[in-house]
Scaffold this motif. Structure first.
Motif, PDB file in Angstrom:
ATOM      1  N   THR A   3     -13.909 -59.072 171.415  1.00  0.00           N
ATOM      2  CA  THR A   3     -14.416 -57.729 171.120  1.00  0.00           C
ATOM      3  C   THR A   3     -13.438 -56.959 170.237  1.00  0.00           C
ATOM      4  O   THR A   3     -13.837 -56.294 169.278  1.00  0.00           O
ATOM      5  CB  THR A   3     -14.648 -56.943 172.419  1.00  0.00           C
ATOM      6  OG1 THR A   3     -15.431 -57.747 173.291  1.00  0.00           O
ATOM      7  CG2 THR A   3     -15.364 -55.635 172.147  1.00  0.00           C
TER       8      THR A   3
ATOM      9  N   PHE B 100     -15.916 -52.342 180.413  1.00  0.00           N
ATOM     10  CA  PHE B 100     -16.683 -52.816 179.259  1.00  0.00           C
ATOM     11  C   PHE B 100     -17.636 -53.935 179.670  1.00  0.00           C
ATOM     12  O   PHE B 100     -18.799 -53.964 179.240  1.00  0.00           O
ATOM     13  CB  PHE B 100     -15.706 -53.290 178.177  1.00  0.00           C
ATOM     14  CG  PHE B 100     -16.374 -53.778 176.935  1.00  0.00           C
ATOM     15  CD1 PHE B 100     -17.274 -52.965 176.249  1.00  0.00           C
ATOM     16  CD2 PHE B 100     -16.128 -55.049 176.458  1.00  0.00           C
ATOM     17  CE1 PHE B 100     -17.903 -53.416 175.099  1.00  0.00           C
ATOM     18  CE2 PHE B 100     -16.752 -55.508 175.305  1.00  0.00           C
ATOM     19  CZ  PHE B 100     -17.642 -54.691 174.630  1.00  0.00           C
TER      20      PHE B 100
ATOM     21  N   GLY C 121     -23.835 -54.636 171.691  1.00  0.00           N
ATOM     22  CA  GLY C 121     -23.941 -55.395 172.928  1.00  0.00           C
ATOM     23  C   GLY C 121     -23.211 -56.717 172.936  1.00  0.00           C
ATOM     24  O   GLY C 121     -22.794 -57.232 171.902  1.00  0.00           O
ATOM     25  N   ALA C 122     -23.073 -57.266 174.166  1.00  0.00           N
ATOM     26  CA  ALA C 122     -22.260 -58.466 174.386  1.00  0.00           C
ATOM     27  C   ALA C 122     -22.764 -59.662 173.593  1.00  0.00           C
ATOM     28  O   ALA C 122     -21.972 -60.427 173.040  1.00  0.00           O
ATOM     29  CB  ALA C 122     -22.231 -58.793 175.871  1.00  0.00           C
ATOM     30  N   THR C 123     -24.086 -59.832 173.549  1.00  0.00           N
ATOM     31  CA  THR C 123     -24.640 -61.004 172.860  1.00  0.00           C
ATOM     32  C   THR C 123     -24.218 -61.012 171.402  1.00  0.00           C
ATOM     33  O   THR C 123     -23.837 -62.057 170.861  1.00  0.00           O
ATOM     34  CB  THR C 123     -26.179 -60.994 172.946  1.00  0.00           C
ATOM     35  OG1 THR C 123     -26.565 -60.079 173.971  1.00  0.00           O
ATOM     36  CG2 THR C 123     -26.709 -62.366 173.251  1.00  0.00           C
TER      37      THR C 123
ATOM     38  N   ILE D 210     -11.383 -49.768 171.971  1.00  0.00           N
ATOM     39  CA  ILE D 210     -10.962 -49.692 173.376  1.00  0.00           C
ATOM     40  C   ILE D 210     -10.334 -51.014 173.812  1.00  0.00           C
ATOM     41  O   ILE D 210      -9.256 -51.039 174.425  1.00  0.00           O
ATOM     42  CB  ILE D 210     -12.162 -49.362 174.291  1.00  0.00           C
ATOM     43  CG1 ILE D 210     -12.733 -47.993 173.916  1.00  0.00           C
ATOM     44  CG2 ILE D 210     -11.740 -49.383 175.754  1.00  0.00           C
ATOM     45  CD1 ILE D 210     -13.992 -47.636 174.673  1.00  0.00           C
TER      46      ILE D 210
ATOM     47  N   LEU E  99     -10.096 -51.280 181.623  1.00  0.00           N
ATOM     48  CA  LEU E  99     -10.846 -51.151 180.375  1.00  0.00           C
ATOM     49  C   LEU E  99     -11.700 -52.398 180.132  1.00  0.00           C
ATOM     50  O   LEU E  99     -12.850 -52.300 179.690  1.00  0.00           O
ATOM     51  CB  LEU E  99      -9.891 -50.929 179.197  1.00  0.00           C
ATOM     52  CG  LEU E  99      -9.169 -49.583 179.164  1.00  0.00           C
ATOM     53  CD1 LEU E  99      -8.218 -49.503 177.994  1.00  0.00           C
ATOM     54  CD2 LEU E  99     -10.162 -48.431 179.112  1.00  0.00           C
TER      55      LEU E  99
ATOM     56  N   SER F  35     -25.820 -58.909 180.166  1.00  0.00           N
ATOM     57  CA  SER F  35     -26.331 -60.001 179.330  1.00  0.00           C
ATOM     58  C   SER F  35     -26.430 -61.292 180.132  1.00  0.00           C
ATOM     59  O   SER F  35     -27.397 -62.044 179.995  1.00  0.00           O
ATOM     60  CB  SER F  35     -25.419 -60.230 178.129  1.00  0.00           C
ATOM     61  OG  SER F  35     -25.257 -59.027 177.422  1.00  0.00           O
TER      62      SER F  35
ATOM     63  N   TYR G 184     -16.129 -49.547 171.063  1.00  0.00           N
ATOM     64  CA  TYR G 184     -15.737 -50.551 172.048  1.00  0.00           C
ATOM     65  C   TYR G 184     -14.620 -51.458 171.540  1.00  0.00           C
ATOM     66  O   TYR G 184     -13.745 -51.863 172.297  1.00  0.00           O
ATOM     67  CB  TYR G 184     -16.944 -51.411 172.449  1.00  0.00           C
ATOM     68  CG  TYR G 184     -17.972 -50.666 173.250  1.00  0.00           C
ATOM     69  CD1 TYR G 184     -17.575 -49.895 174.336  1.00  0.00           C
ATOM     70  CD2 TYR G 184     -19.321 -50.739 172.937  1.00  0.00           C
ATOM     71  CE1 TYR G 184     -18.512 -49.199 175.096  1.00  0.00           C
ATOM     72  CE2 TYR G 184     -20.257 -50.051 173.687  1.00  0.00           C
ATOM     73  CZ  TYR G 184     -19.858 -49.289 174.753  1.00  0.00           C
ATOM     74  OH  TYR G 184     -20.779 -48.608 175.499  1.00  0.00           O
TER      75      TYR G 184
ATOM     76  N   ILE H 171     -21.620 -59.508 170.105  1.00  0.00           N
ATOM     77  CA  ILE H 171     -20.174 -59.698 169.992  1.00  0.00           C
ATOM     78  C   ILE H 171     -19.855 -61.186 169.998  1.00  0.00           C
ATOM     79  O   ILE H 171     -19.042 -61.673 169.217  1.00  0.00           O
ATOM     80  CB  ILE H 171     -19.439 -58.998 171.158  1.00  0.00           C
ATOM     81  CG1 ILE H 171     -19.612 -57.491 171.041  1.00  0.00           C
ATOM     82  CG2 ILE H 171     -17.961 -59.373 171.170  1.00  0.00           C
ATOM     83  CD1 ILE H 171     -19.165 -56.732 172.256  1.00  0.00           C
TER      84      ILE H 171
ATOM     85  N   GLY I 232     -26.772 -52.250 180.555  1.00  0.00           N
ATOM     86  CA  GLY I 232     -27.683 -52.674 179.496  1.00  0.00           C
ATOM     87  C   GLY I 232     -27.123 -53.707 178.548  1.00  0.00           C
ATOM     88  O   GLY I 232     -27.648 -54.806 178.432  1.00  0.00           O
ATOM     89  N   SER I 233     -25.996 -53.365 177.863  1.00  0.00           N
ATOM     90  CA  SER I 233     -25.532 -54.252 176.802  1.00  0.00           C
ATOM     91  C   SER I 233     -24.256 -55.009 177.152  1.00  0.00           C
ATOM     92  O   SER I 233     -23.808 -55.846 176.376  1.00  0.00           O
ATOM     93  CB  SER I 233     -25.295 -53.435 175.525  1.00  0.00           C
ATOM     94  OG  SER I 233     -24.263 -52.502 175.761  1.00  0.00           O
ATOM     95  N   GLY I 234     -23.648 -54.739 178.312  1.00  0.00           N
ATOM     96  CA  GLY I 234     -22.378 -55.379 178.658  1.00  0.00           C
ATOM     97  C   GLY I 234     -22.536 -56.863 178.949  1.00  0.00           C
ATOM     98  O   GLY I 234     -23.651 -57.383 179.078  1.00  0.00           O
ATOM     99  N   LEU I 235     -21.399 -57.537 179.070  1.00  0.00           N
ATOM    100  CA  LEU I 235     -21.415 -58.982 179.313  1.00  0.00           C
ATOM    101  C   LEU I 235     -22.127 -59.314 180.618  1.00  0.00           C
ATOM    102  O   LEU I 235     -22.905 -60.263 180.714  1.00  0.00           O
ATOM    103  CB  LEU I 235     -19.972 -59.512 179.349  1.00  0.00           C
ATOM    104  CG  LEU I 235     -19.806 -61.030 179.388  1.00  0.00           C
ATOM    105  CD1 LEU I 235     -20.329 -61.660 178.112  1.00  0.00           C
ATOM    106  CD2 LEU I 235     -18.334 -61.403 179.588  1.00  0.00           C
TER     107      LEU I 235
ATOM    108  N   ALA J 264     -19.864 -54.267 167.802  1.00  0.00           N
ATOM    109  CA  ALA J 264     -19.518 -54.252 169.224  1.00  0.00           C
ATOM    110  C   ALA J 264     -20.433 -53.329 170.008  1.00  0.00           C
ATOM    111  O   ALA J 264     -20.772 -53.599 171.164  1.00  0.00           O
ATOM    112  CB  ALA J 264     -18.062 -53.839 169.403  1.00  0.00           C
ATOM    113  N   ALA J 265     -20.869 -52.237 169.366  1.00  0.00           N
ATOM    114  CA  ALA J 265     -21.716 -51.267 170.058  1.00  0.00           C
ATOM    115  C   ALA J 265     -23.113 -51.815 170.330  1.00  0.00           C
ATOM    116  O   ALA J 265     -23.845 -51.282 171.166  1.00  0.00           O
ATOM    117  CB  ALA J 265     -21.812 -49.978 169.237  1.00  0.00           C
TER     118      ALA J 265
END
Lengths: 318, 301
Positions: free
Chosen positions: B58, A149, B69-71, B268, A145, A160, B265, B73, A154-157, B66-67
């Protein structure tokens, strides 16, 4: 083989007449006691290890299915022939090999380097042990998980971080057939490195300090000490780590099931996914068993190789 | 200190100067090496901690944030326990915890008890067929249990144990490696101890229970914890033998709802951490036993 030391021990105690006199009738009684002590474990061993192995061998020669009880009709070697002729069987085997090739070198090299460095650090060793070993105790569900994530397109760590260094993130590591297995391998290396790290740390502690001291006196640099003392003396740990990793890789299932379920397409389908798919989704236990037996044979061969190498190394060390 | 100890030994009149000079050189390179290793190690340790810390961050973030994106978060500093609370309210997690705890504890108890009994017989008693039993045990170490999932499923189905906790417990009890670890440990216990008990007329069970087992606390702890962690983390077996949602263990429960989370997210990641929480607590409490158990067993996934 094991009886020999026991016998010499018995003869050695013979001068004590009292002990031997008491011993012989007791050893006769031991036999029954021994079997009673073995019985509970033996029952489970036969029921859930040996039995299933034999049953798997038998069903691999029959058209057994999950929908009907009993063995089904006799198939001979047809299940094996089918598996060996199926393209997806070979692709699953190839993916398993791919996974092994991706994970073994970093799991050996990084674990070795981290262990050597941690061993040299005077203060705060607990922190490095914690950092590297903690992921190993996490359930595969948790690590999957977390990494799915991180690899979110696109938006994941990961994406980024790629953007931060000026790379345009693609469709996502797990979404592309070319990189999905690499993503699974990264998660696995992160997850299981702690195991090898601890094995190496234990190996390092067994090397006598005097060796390093003597080398330092002779003018060996730190690098030379690692090259000529640490590396050769950790050879046994390294072979153990490599062979354990190969065996573990052959049995890989969790990360694939949870992170990609074999996809995209069948680009990350591995041996165990194919076996469970054939047996439980297609309801073809016989064919699944044949695939299991083939995988089983590969694993046994490697396990035997490990035993042989381990023995010869132990003999050399002695 | 060690170096100064070694020096007198090499202080022969011929090479008196040389060792001092070289050991000085080794000292400098050793110090540089230590600094470089500390820096490299710290960088890698941080890299290794990032995934867990990111998951933690997260899980403490609002689902909506959270939805995005990582930045976002990482930038967001309004921690909320909402995701954890929703798990505990929904109730599924309690069922999963109960299932995982029951199966892990019962398996660990049975494995330790039966495994140590078998190991005692192999280590201390002489009996006909001992070599055969040892050979079978050795063979058992090589049998990859994951590959047996299909026949084990069929067997459990045939005896009507599918969808019970027993279907998760029983197949994991014959951990051959546990017998091996126990046997190795028992081999090292001095025989005099139990011979004295024998002369006093103690039976085998009495010797095992009140002489051998009390001496084996460290190895019992290691095997118990390793078994517990192994059963708690197992996905493959419970995934196929448990289909009743009320009986699902934590990994299976998580896997089953994974898809239904959608873009939640934070939820999860909270689930991922809740699955690991008992193990993290256990690790912090029993670090030494876990690490020693791992090195002692040489077993892997």
């Amino acid at each position: 083989m094991t009886a020999a030391p026991a016998m010499t021990r018995a003869t050695r105690t013979s001068p004590h007449t009292l002990a031997t006199k008491r011993r012989s009738p007791l050893s006769g009684g031991d036999s029954r006691g021994a079997w009673l002590f073995l019985a509970p474990f033996g029952l489970f061993y036969v029921a859930f290890l040996l039995g299933p192995t034999v049953w798997m061998l038998i069903t691999s020669f029959f058209n057994t299915s999950t929908v009907k009880t009993g063995l089904g009709s006799f198939a001979g070697f047809k299940n094996y022939g089918e598996m060996l002729g199926r393209a997806d069987f070979w692709s699953a085997m190839w993916h398993t090999l791919q996974f092994t090739l991706y994970t073994t070198p970093p799991l050996v090299v990084l674990a070795f380097v981290f262990a050597i460095l941690t061993n040299r650090v005077r203060r705060g060793q607990w922190f490095f042990r914690l950092a590297f070993f903690l992921p190993y105790i996490l359930p595969s569900a948790t690590i999957s998980l977390i990494w799915v994530f991180i690899f979110t397109p696109g938006s994941g760590l990961w994406a980024s971080a790629q953007q931060a260094v000026g790379i345009t993130p693609g469709a996502g590591v797990l979404a592309s057939p070319a990189t999905a297995m690499i993503g699974i391998a990264i998660a696995t290396v992160w997850w299981t490195l702690g195991f090898n790290f601890v094995l190496y740390l234990a190996g390092l502690q067994e090397i006598p300090r005097e060796l390093y001291e003597a080398a330092a006196v002779d003018g060996a640099t730190t690098w030379e000490q690692i090259r000529f003392i640490t590396l050769p003396l950790l050879g046994r740990t390294t072979t153990l780590v490599i062979l354990l990793q190969i065996i573990a890789s052959l049995k890989i299932f969790d990360q694939v099931y949870l992170m990609t379920s074999g996809g995209p397409g069948i680009s990350t389908q591995v041996a165990l996914t194919l076996i469970t798919g054939t047996a439980f989704t297609d309801n073809r236990v016989g064919a699944g068993s044949a695939a299991s037996v083939l995988l089983f044979i590969v694993i046994i061969v490697i396990a035997v190789v490990r035993q042989i190498i381990d023995r010869s190394l132990a003999r050399k060390a002695a | 200190m060690a170096l100064t100890e070694a020096r007198p030994r090499t202080k022969s009149p011929i090479s008196a100067a040389a060792p001092v000079a070289t050991s000085g050189k080794a000292g400098v390179s050793g110090r540089t090496f230590s600094i470089v290793s500390a820096v490299v190690l710290t960088v890698f340790a941080i890299v290794w901690l990032i995934p867990s810390l990111f998951a933690l961050k997260t899980s403490l973030t609002d689902n909506g944030v959270a939805a995005t994106g990582a930045t976002n978060i990482l930038k967001n500093w309004n921690p909320t326990l909402h995701s954890f609370a929703s798990y505990f309210q929904a109730g599924d997690i309690w069922n999963w915890y109960a299932a995982s705890a029951i199966t892990s504890v019962v398996t660990a108890v049975l494995t330790v008890l039966f495994g140590s009994m078998a190991a005692y017989a192999l280590s201390r008693l002489k009996f006909r067929g001992q070599n055969t039993v040892l050979l079978l045990i050795l063979l058992g170490i090589m049998i990859p249990t994951q590959v047996l999932i299909v026949p084990i499923f069929q067997e459990l189905g045939a005896v009507n144990l599918l969808n019970t906790y027993w279907s998760v417990i029983f197949p994991q009890v014959p951990a051959v490696i546990a017998v091996f670890i126990f046997k190795q440990f028992f081999d090292g216990i001095p025989r005099e101890l139990e011979e004295a008990a024998r002369i006093d007329g103690a039976g085998l069970w009495k010797i095992f229970w009140s002489v051998i087992l009390p001496l084996s606390r460290p190895v019992i702890a290691a095997v118990t914890i390793l078994t517990f962690v192994g059963v708690w983390n197992n996905l493959l077996l419970p995934l196929f033998v448990l289909s009743n949602p009320n009986l699902m263990t934590v990994p299976v429960g998580l896997a089953s709802v994974q898809g239904s989370f959608g873009l939640r997210y934070a939820d999860i990641q909270a689930g991922a951490l809740l699955a690991a929480l008992p193990l993290i607590v256990l690790y912090l409490a029993f670090q030494r036993q876990i690490v020693e158990g791992v090195t002692g067993s040489g077993l892997k996934g």
